[in-house]
Design a protein around this motif. Structure first.
Motif, PDB file in Angstrom:
ATOM      1  N   GLU A  72      -8.811  -2.187  -2.456  1.00 50.98           N
ATOM      2  CA  GLU A  72      -8.019  -3.354  -2.453  1.00 50.98           C
ATOM      3  C   GLU A  72      -6.425  -3.423  -2.637  1.00 50.98           C
ATOM      4  N   PRO A  73      -6.248  -2.901  -3.610  1.00 52.63           N
ATOM      5  CA  PRO A  73      -4.896  -2.363  -4.137  1.00 52.63           C
ATOM      6  C   PRO A  73      -4.298  -1.678  -2.925  1.00 52.63           C
ATOM      7  N   LEU A  74      -4.607  -0.708  -2.212  1.00 56.37           N
ATOM      8  CA  LEU A  74      -4.123  -0.154  -1.286  1.00 56.37           C
ATOM      9  C   LEU A  74      -3.308  -0.922  -0.116  1.00 56.37           C
ATOM     10  N   ALA A  75      -4.409  -2.084  -0.022  1.00 56.63           N
ATOM     11  CA  ALA A  75      -4.006  -3.081   0.891  1.00 56.63           C
ATOM     12  C   ALA A  75      -2.731  -4.033   0.386  1.00 56.63           C
ATOM     13  N   LEU A  76      -2.885  -4.207  -0.894  1.00 59.22           N
ATOM     14  CA  LEU A  76      -1.855  -5.166  -1.399  1.00 59.22           C
ATOM     15  C   LEU A  76      -0.601  -4.408  -1.606  1.00 59.22           C
ATOM     16  N   ALA A  77      -0.605  -3.076  -1.851  1.00 62.45           N
ATOM     17  CA  ALA A  77       0.586  -2.116  -1.877  1.00 62.45           C
ATOM     18  C   ALA A  77       1.329  -2.205  -0.484  1.00 62.45           C
ATOM     19  N   ALA A  78       0.526  -2.233   0.489  1.00 66.06           N
ATOM     20  CA  ALA A  78       1.225  -2.164   1.803  1.00 66.06           C
ATOM     21  C   ALA A  78       1.989  -3.387   2.215  1.00 66.06           C
ATOM     22  N   ARG A  79       1.431  -4.220   1.753  1.00 61.58           N
ATOM     23  CA  ARG A  79       2.499  -5.612   1.932  1.00 61.58           C
ATOM     24  C   ARG A  79       3.959  -5.381   1.635  1.00 61.58           C
ATOM     25  N   THR A  89      -1.332   2.322   8.938  1.00 65.59           N
ATOM     26  CA  THR A  89      -1.802   3.428   8.984  1.00 65.59           C
ATOM     27  C   THR A  89      -2.006   4.191   7.885  1.00 65.59           C
ATOM     28  N   GLU A  90      -0.977   4.182   6.751  1.00 64.74           N
ATOM     29  CA  GLU A  90      -1.025   4.882   5.541  1.00 64.74           C
ATOM     30  C   GLU A  90      -2.144   4.420   4.777  1.00 64.74           C
ATOM     31  N   ALA A  91      -2.507   2.994   4.814  1.00 66.54           N
ATOM     32  CA  ALA A  91      -3.364   2.411   3.794  1.00 66.54           C
ATOM     33  C   ALA A  91      -4.739   2.552   4.347  1.00 66.54           C
ATOM     34  N   LEU A  92      -5.068   2.672   5.863  1.00 71.95           N
ATOM     35  CA  LEU A  92      -6.288   2.981   6.304  1.00 71.95           C
ATOM     36  C   LEU A  92      -6.520   4.564   6.043  1.00 71.95           C
ATOM     37  N   ALA A  93      -5.565   5.225   6.008  1.00 71.72           N
ATOM     38  CA  ALA A  93      -5.967   6.868   5.793  1.00 71.72           C
ATOM     39  C   ALA A  93      -6.158   6.845   4.209  1.00 71.72           C
ATOM     40  N   ALA A  94      -5.437   6.114   3.382  1.00 74.84           N
ATOM     41  CA  ALA A  94      -5.856   6.288   1.811  1.00 74.84           C
ATOM     42  C   ALA A  94      -6.992   5.691   1.627  1.00 74.84           C
ATOM     43  N   THR A  95      -7.392   4.741   2.378  1.00 72.89           N
ATOM     44  CA  THR A  95      -8.845   4.119   2.322  1.00 72.89           C
ATOM     45  C   THR A  95      -9.986   5.129   2.608  1.00 72.89           C
ATOM     46  N   VAL A  96      -9.754   5.792   3.731  1.00 73.50           N
ATOM     47  CA  VAL A  96     -10.942   6.760   4.275  1.00 73.50           C
ATOM     48  C   VAL A  96     -10.712   8.101   3.181  1.00 73.50           C
TER      49      VAL A  96
END
Length: 202
Positions: A72-79, A89-96
Motif C-alpha cells: 500500500e505505501p508504494l501506491a500511496l507514494a505514486a500519488r 508502471t514503477e509502482a507495479l514493478a516495485a510491487t512485483v
C-alpha cells in the motif's frame, strides 16, 4: 481496565504471531510450522490456534499485514509523482519485485487462497488517482480500472519460482502485460464477474 489489558495482550500476541510467520516464511519457505511460529513469537501454540484458528488463518493474516505495510505505501507514494504514467508502471514493478522477494510468503498465500485479485485491488486502491491522471494525460488506455492493475500484478507473480532469484521471469511478463495498457482504439471486454480468485497450484 482488566478487560482493556486483556485486549491489549491479545493484540500484542497477534502481532507477534504475524511477525514471526512473515519471518519464517521468508527464511524457510511455504512449509510453515505453527510450532515454529509459536516458538519464534515466544508464546504457546494454543494461543496461535486461539487467535487464528489454523495454519491458513495465520498465513492470511501475515499476507494481509505484509500487503498493508509494504504494498500500500508504494501506491500511496505514486500519488505524489509528477509523471503519472511512469509512477504507475514503477509502482507495479516495485510491487512485483517486493512480493517476488518473499517467495515463501507468496507461495503459501496462493496455497491458502489468501492471494487474490481482491486483496491486491484493496491495497492498490490509492493508484486510482494516479491511473486517472495517466488516463487524462493519454499515457494509458481510457478503459483501465484499478482492478486491472491488480490483475496484472497477480498474473506477473504467477511466474515467480525459486530457480529465478533475480526475478527475470516476473519482470519479463510484467513488461509484456504493461505493453497492453497503452492507449488503444479498441475497447476491453467486460470482466466475467466482480471477484476473481487465483486457483491453487496443482
Amino acid at each position: 481496565m482488566h478487560e482493556q489489558g486483556q485486549r491489549a495482550d491479545a493484540l500484542r500476541n497477534s502481532d507477534k504471531i504475524v511477525r514471526a510467520a512473515i519471518a519464517v516464511l521468508r527464511e524457510s519457505g511455504p512449509a510453515l510450522s505453527l510450532d515454529e511460529i509459536a516458538r519464534r513469537a515466544g508464546i504457546g501454540i494454543a494461543t496461535v490456534y486461539r487467535r487464528f484458528g489454523d495454519r491458513d488463518g495465520v498465513i492470511r493474516a501475515a499476507f494481509q499485514t505484509y500487503f498493508a505495510e509494504e504494498i500500500e505505501p508504494l501506491a500511496l507514494a505514486a500519488r505524489d509523482a509528477d509523471d503519472a504514467g511512469s509512477a504507475l508502471t514503477e509502482a507495479l514493478a516495485a510491487t512485483v519485485d517486493t512480493l517476488a522477494d518473499h517467495h515463501g510468503l507468496l507461495r503459501a498465500a496462493r496455497e491458502s487462497g489468501a492471494f487474490t485479485v481482491d486483496i491486491a485491488e484493496r491495497f492498490m486502491g490509492p493508484l486510482s488517482t494516479v491511473l486517472a491522471r495517466a488516463q487524462r494525460e493519454g499515457r494509458v488506455r481510457a478503459d483501465l480500472v484499478v482492478r486491472d492493475l491488480a490483475a496484472i500484478v497477480v498474473m506477473a507473480l504467477a511466474t515467480v519460482h525459486p530457480g529465478d532469484p533475480g526475478h527475470a521471469d516476473p519482470r519479463r511478463y510484467l513488461a509484456l502485460l504493461l505493453s497492453g495498457v497503452r492507449p488503444s482504439s479498441g475497447e476491453l471486454p467486460a470482466p466475467a464477474c466482480p471477484s476473481v480468485r487465483l486457483q491453487k497450484p496443482h
